[in-house]
Every structure is written in C-alpha cells, then in structure tokens.
Design an enzyme around this catalytic site. Structure first.
Site, mmCIF file in Angstrom:
data_model
loop_
_atom_site.group_PDB
_atom_site.id
_atom_site.type_symbol
_atom_site.label_atom_id
_atom_site.label_comp_id
_atom_site.label_asym_id
_atom_site.label_seq_id
_atom_site.Cartn_x
_atom_site.Cartn_y
_atom_site.Cartn_z
ATOM 1 N N CYS A 61 0.823 -1.214 0.000
ATOM 2 C CA CYS A 61 0.000 0.000 0.000
ATOM 3 C C CYS A 61 0.854 1.260 0.000
ATOM 4 C CB CYS A 61 -0.903 0.024 1.234
ATOM 5 S SG CYS A 61 -1.861 -1.468 1.534
ATOM 6 N N ASP A 93 -2.146 -3.589 7.731
ATOM 7 C CA ASP A 93 -3.246 -4.352 8.309
ATOM 8 C C ASP A 93 -3.236 -5.793 7.809
ATOM 9 O OD1 ASP A 93 -3.864 -1.897 9.328
ATOM 10 O OD2 ASP A 93 -5.985 -1.967 8.796
ATOM 11 N N CYS A 134 -2.081 2.693 3.232
ATOM 12 C CA CYS A 134 -2.803 1.644 3.940
ATOM 13 C C CYS A 134 -3.927 2.241 4.791
ATOM 14 C CB CYS A 134 -1.843 0.820 4.794
ATOM 15 S SG CYS A 134 -2.498 -0.819 5.240
ATOM 16 N N ASP A 135 -4.795 1.356 5.269
ATOM 17 C CA ASP A 135 -6.111 1.730 5.792
ATOM 18 C C ASP A 135 -6.120 2.901 6.760
ATOM 19 O OD1 ASP A 135 -6.796 -0.464 4.342
ATOM 20 O OD2 ASP A 135 -7.583 -1.633 6.006
ATOM 21 N N LYS A 136 -5.307 2.845 7.814
ATOM 22 C CA LYS A 136 -5.424 3.854 8.865
ATOM 23 C C LYS A 136 -4.721 5.153 8.511
ATOM 24 C CE LYS A 136 -7.714 0.748 10.904
ATOM 25 N NZ LYS A 136 -7.490 -0.276 9.870
ATOM 26 N N GLU A 460 -9.009 -6.283 13.728
ATOM 27 C CA GLU A 460 -9.889 -6.719 12.654
ATOM 28 C C GLU A 460 -9.853 -8.241 12.568
ATOM 29 O OE1 GLU A 460 -8.755 -4.791 9.049
ATOM 30 O OE2 GLU A 460 -9.234 -2.795 9.790
ATOM 31 N N SER A 486 -12.324 -6.342 8.819
ATOM 32 C CA SER A 486 -11.656 -5.754 7.673
ATOM 33 C C SER A 486 -12.687 -5.288 6.658
ATOM 34 C CB SER A 486 -10.736 -6.796 7.028
ATOM 35 O OG SER A 486 -10.337 -6.390 5.746
#
Length: 575
Positions: A61, A93, A134-136, A460, A486
């Site tokens: 990511c 993640d 990435c996600d966060k 998650e 997730s």
C-alpha cells in the site's frame, strides 16, 4: 559582506505562520538550517507546505509513496510554494492480520494524526498535503488536517491492480478466503500457493472497496480531495498527475486561506455516508467518520448511518460483495460517476463546499462524469434500479449493543438469525475453532475482549470471517464482536459492539448457549436475558488490562468508545 551588500530576499506574506521561522535577522540561524537542505531565498519567501509521507517497505500500500510524494513536492515547488517533506508511520493491516500485532492498527491512526500535527505545529508550516496508502493512513491524515485546521489537500496513493490466477482476476480477499477453503478440504495447499503468488502484482492498497478505497472515496465526498483523485491505480501515470495536482492545489488553498473548517459541515459528512452506503463501503468508515466529526466538533450520531442508509440505495457491486475492483470503477469515470448518480437523484447535499472552493455540484458540473445509464456496465446500477433498495450499512442495537453495533450487507437484505452462542474471549480461540472444522450452519460466534480498551486496539477479524466464508458459511453463520472487521469481510459479521466487554458492556455477560437474536430489518442484536440476569453475571467484573507497559498500555487508557469513533484526542467533541 558589508551591511550595504546584504542580499535582499523577496518579500514574504507577513500573515503566513512560517514567517516565525524565516523572517528577521533573529531568524538567521533558522534560515541557515534551511539553506543546508538546499532551500534558497525564493523558497524562504514562499508559503511553507508540508508533504506528510508514510512511505514504507512493510506494505505494498505504501511502498511507492516516495514517488507519489515527489510528484506532490514538484507540484508545490512549481507553483511558488516551499515544499517540505516529512515522514510518519504506517502499519500493514493485511500482514498483521490474525496476529497480536493487529492491535497496533487502530493505534497507528492516532499516532499518524498526532505526528503530523506535531511536525506542522513545531515547524510552523502554512499548509499541508497529506498522503495515505494503507487503511489507517487516510483517517489519521484527515484527523490531523482537521485538528490543525491548516489549509490541506488529501492525496491517496492509489490501489493495487488485481492479479490473475487460473483464468480469473484475484485479490488478497481470495487468498484470505482460500485459507478457509484449504481447511475445509475445498482447495489444496498447492492451489493456495499458486493463488498467493499471483494475487498482488505490484504496489498499491488492496483493490476492492475495502477500507483504504472506501476512505479514499470518502475523501472526495467530504471535500478533502479533488473529485476523481481516488480511483487512479497506484502504478498508473494518472496517479502521479493527481499527486502533482494536489501539490498545486495546496499552494492555492494556502494563498486563499481555505482551511478544513471553511468547508467541512454536517452536510459534508452526510455526503460521505451516502457515498459509503451506495458503494458498499467498509464498516471501518463508520468508526473513522465518527472520529473525523469529533475532531471537527460536528455532531454526528451513529444512528445517522441508519437514517442515510434507509434513503440511499446501494448501486455499486464491488468487492467484497461483488467481483469488481477500484480499477474497474476508475475505467468508467471513478467516484464522480457515483456522486453524480446520487446528486442527480437528490441524495447529496450538492451545495456542500470542497477544498477547491467550489461546491460538490459545481465540481461535478465541471468534470461532467458519465451517467450510469450511459455506461451500461454490470457493476453499476441506477438509483432507480439499484442493487439493493437500501444502502449497505446498518447500525444494530438491543440489549447486547445499547450503544450500537455495525454490519455491512453484502448479500441478502433480509437477514434474521436466532440461535445459541459460542463465546470466545479473543480472536485466536475462534480462529482455532473454525479452522478445526467445528463451525456449522446456524452457528452464532461471539468474540469479545477485542474492543478499543480491551484489546486494546479493536483488532480486525478478517482471518476468522474469511475462514468462515471459505468454508461456505458466509451467509449462514453469524459472528459478532466488540472488535472490528476488515473492509474485505463479507457475510453475517457484526462489529463495534458497544459498550465493549472490558468496560462491562452486556457482551461481557454472555455465556455459551445463550440465545442470540439478530434481525437486520429491525436493527436488533439481543440476548434472551433480563437486565437483572445480566447485572448478576457482571457482578465483580473488573478485568485487568492486557498490557501494563508500552504503547499498548498507553492507548488502553486513552481510547474512547467505538460508538464515538474510538478517539483519543481529549479535545475532540461529540454529543
């Protein structure tokens, strides 16, 4: 050089905050430090704009974000700004999934926000381009922008292309579900190995409408990012064009003094929720939007997601519920196609302002994305003939979740389940139970002590849900937790149960065999216990923190409830 021969620098706007470190003879030491890094008089007389870059080799990511940041840097530099790039952290993640390390994920959101706030505050920057992979990264960066209220532009790093295996497109979701299929005897380890080697062909965030792409899409609906900037894949030339554009826009928003507080309103958040539920976005976006609203001091209640989902249909069929990925959406016009469909149907606040200074309706008019009718593709439906009449997100309540719980509907709308529960104290026990083949149709699985404080960090549960789905039970086995899921999770999975077990929420009172009722139409998550029975079971409930030192112990003490976004900033406000 004599005083008369002193070189004159171009005049700088005296209202810029960076004058505190660049102007006057007293700041000669400060300027000397800047000159050591190659900045010249023209730079020092320009707006100082940070480029917050979470590049790292620990996740695809973010592995390419140095190049994305360089393009944004050039955009600032070529538009008479003074770009200053700095780094921050990221957690993968996907790589930490199913391990104790997953507890770091949500904490990283807070550390990203804090670190970007600190650097921009400490160095007296005038504006910022925040980059996410990435996600966060995405919520962390936007939280920092809101908290500092600096003129800011959000820039997504882009998503990964799908891989190809056995004549079909595959993503990381297929690999996670393949683990369950191997455990169930439906796939060989050799087949899984081949899929593993082809699922992730390069750089970029996970390709479906998982958490990263959901939050990137939401950044457009909120007004934080230019329309059309979320969908270009990570390794496409258009991604770097968007990065340069973000840098150029950052100079403009500083010059115009256009801060997040100038365009973020409750209507902005309602637009973001409408987009989330229309595309089947991640449940994590509920948590993050609540956190962003809290940072902005905007009253956003978790029940708002139900209200907007009830009036907003799901019109995009993307992974995890469908087969298509972000690149497919990009090829037909990106997020603006969905926003146009919603706006034309009166489901958006078209007069909500954006970072460009225009309203979202004005931006859509300028871009003029195609209509869904004109596209005629099988993964986008019209508002009049949607995939589902209601949006994908539901908020449940009841005596098990008085403060709420979250589910994403990826398949059948009318879900009702009633049966005895099997309780697990952490994720590991549930994963072992599923992988050993014990799960059967009709089961109800509870995983507790995974909440913001209890975990800490709200892990998650993609490993567990994918194992269940891989064994063919995505729609006939229910799972609920005070942790998270997730964005790649599909099926009958309920997260964010609040209050959490650690603080004595009703979920802590459950015992194996209690009868659980889940009714999606009625928004119900309940157990066949009276209030008195639950209170009796909870007598003496006083769990010890999982960690007594280090960052996990610190954030155990700092996290708030999932119902309010699990924020840690004491200045964040909610009703």
């Amino acid at each position: 050089m004599s005083n008369q021969e002193r070189q004159e620098r171009p005049e700088k706007d005296p209202d810029l905050r960076s004058t505190e470190v660049t102007e006057g003879y007293e700041k000669a030491p400060h300027r000397a430090m800047f000159r050591a890094m190659g900045y010249d008089d023209e730079d020092l007389s320009s707006p100082m704009i940070g480029v917050a870059n979470p590049a790292a080799d620990i996740t695809p990511c973010n592995v390419h974000l140095d190049d994305v940041a360089d393009a944004a840097y050039d955009g600032i530099d070529d538009t008479e700004g003074m770009p200053i790039e700095f780094g921050t952290i990221t957690i993968s993640d996907a790589i930490s999934m199913g391990t104790e390390g997953m507890k770091a994920s949500l904490i990283s959101r807070e550390i990203i926000a804090d670190s970007v706030e600190l650097v921009t505050f400490g160095e007296r920057m005038d504006g910022i381009v925040t980059i996410g992979g990435c996600d966060k990264n995405m919520p962390g960066m936007m939280m920092a922008a809101i908290r500092t209220d600096l003129p800011s532009v959000f820039l997504y790093g882009g998503s990964i292309m799908p891989g190809e295996h056995d004549g079909r497109e595959v993503t990381i979701q297929n690999v996670f579900e393949g683990v369950g299929a191997v455990a169930d005897g439906e796939m060989s380890e050799g087949e899984l190995d081949e899929m593993e080697r082809h699922a992730c062909p390069g750089a970029g965030s996970c390709g479906g409408m998982f958490t990263a792409n959901t939050m990137a899409s939401i950044s457009e609906a909120l007004g934080f990012a230019p329309l059309g900037s979320a969908s270009p894949p990570a390794e496409h030339e258009s991604r770097y064009e968007e990065a340069r554009r973000a840098g150029e826009l950052a100079v403009e928003v500083v010059q115009e003094r256009r801060s997040p507080s100038d365009f973020l309103t409750r209507e902005s958040f309602e637009n973001a929720i409408a987009l989330q539920v229309a595309v089947g976005g991640s449940t994590n976006a509920v948590l993050h939007l609540l956190a962003l609203a809290a940072e902005a001091g905007i009253d956003l209640d978790i029940e708002t997601f139900n209200e907007i989902s009830a009036r907003t249909p799901k019109i995009a069929d993307l992974q995890p519920g469908g087969e298509r990925v972000m690149n497919d959406l990009h090829e037909v016009g990106g997020v603006p196609v969905v926003l146009r469909a919603l706006n034309d149907a009166g489901l958006l606040h078209g007069d909500a302002l954006t970072v460009t200074g225009n309203t979202i309706a004005e931006e859509l008019e300028q871009i003029d994305p195609p209509t869904v009718e004109d596209l005629d593709v099988d993964y986008l439906n019209t508002v009049e003939d949607p995939i589902h009449e209601r949006g994908a997100i539901r908020i449940l309540s009841g005596n098990l979740a008085p403060d709420g719980a979250v589910i994403k509907i990826t398949g059948e709308d009318h879900l009702h389940h009633e049966g005895p529960v099997r309780v697990f104290e952490q994720e590991e026990g549930a994963m072992e139970y599923v992988q050993e083949g014990h799960v059967e149709s009709g089961d109800v699985i509870c995983i507790r002590n995974e909440g913001p404080q209890g975990g800490p960090g709200m892990r998650e549960m993609l490993g567990v849900t994918s194992a269940v789905a891989g064994q063919g039970h995505a729609e006939d086995v229910a799972l609920f937790t005070d942790g998270r899921f997730s964005g790649a999770t599909r099926g009958f999975s309920i997260g964010h149960v609040a209050p959490e077990a650690f603080v004595g929420g009703p979920i802590a009172a459950l015992e194996d065999g209690d009868t659980i009722t889940i009714d999606i139409d009625d928004h119900e998550l309940s157990v066949d216990l009276t209030e008195d029975e639950m209170q009796q079971r909870l007598e003496g409930h006083d769990p010890e923190p999982t960690y007594d030192s280090g960052v996990l112990a610190k954030y155990h003490n700092d996290f708030g409830s999932a119902a309010n976004g699990a924020v840690t900033n004491p200045g964040a406000k909610w009703d």
